[in-house]
Design a protein around this motif. Sequence first.
Motif, PDB file in Angstrom:
ATOM      1  N   GLN A 100      -0.705  -7.505  -0.352  1.00 55.57           N
ATOM      2  CA  GLN A 100      -0.537  -7.781  -1.785  1.00 55.57           C
ATOM      3  C   GLN A 100      -1.207  -6.692  -2.607  1.00 55.57           C
ATOM      4  OE1 GLN A 100      -2.095 -11.650  -2.506  1.00 55.57           O
ATOM      5  NE2 GLN A 100      -0.302 -12.686  -1.683  1.00 55.57           N
ATOM      6  N   ALA A 101      -0.485  -6.247  -3.633  1.00 57.64           N
ATOM      7  CA  ALA A 101      -1.037  -5.265  -4.560  1.00 57.64           C
ATOM      8  C   ALA A 101      -1.782  -5.987  -5.673  1.00 57.64           C
ATOM      9  CB  ALA A 101       0.084  -4.420  -5.155  1.00 57.64           C
ATOM     10  N   ARG A 102      -2.751  -5.332  -6.177  1.00 56.47           N
ATOM     11  CA  ARG A 102      -3.513  -5.889  -7.285  1.00 56.47           C
ATOM     12  C   ARG A 102      -2.712  -5.665  -8.569  1.00 56.47           C
ATOM     13  NH1 ARG A 102      -9.037  -3.381  -9.178  1.00 56.47           N
ATOM     14  NH2 ARG A 102      -9.015  -4.338 -11.216  1.00 56.47           N
TER      15      ARG A 102
END
Length: 145
Positions: free
Chosen positions: A8-10
């Motif tokens: 997951q990307a921030r």
Amino acid sequence: MSNEAPNQARVIPLRPQSARPGSVRPVSERPATAPPRDPAARETRESREPLWRDLVGDVLRRERLAQERTLKDVADAARISMPYLSEVERGRKEASSEVLAAAAQALGLGLGDLLSLAQGELTRHSARSRRAVPGSPYNGMCLAA
């Protein structure tokens, strides 16, 4: 420790949550509507001389509509972009003489014709603004003995 990165990307929001498209702010957070303008302010705005770009834009739009042509049609014939021609017609852009000549030619006018029509508008506006104001001490009349 694991060297694997999470999947997951921030996500960093660019707008506050309430300003995102599709969200509606509560009435208490909405900006107040602008107060109605007083008639004196409107009168001074209307009595000022118009800007040249407004006059030229009005003439271009009037001529285009009189010929029942679309903005796209005239812009294509003049080889200028449709959004730019729209801004010129609305008085938002100060067009160069080359652009004005191209737009005039697309409408079947010469540059001199376009500028002459705009000058006529300025003359009419100036004549209206010079009319005597009711209640003024001289009211446009001067008598000599």
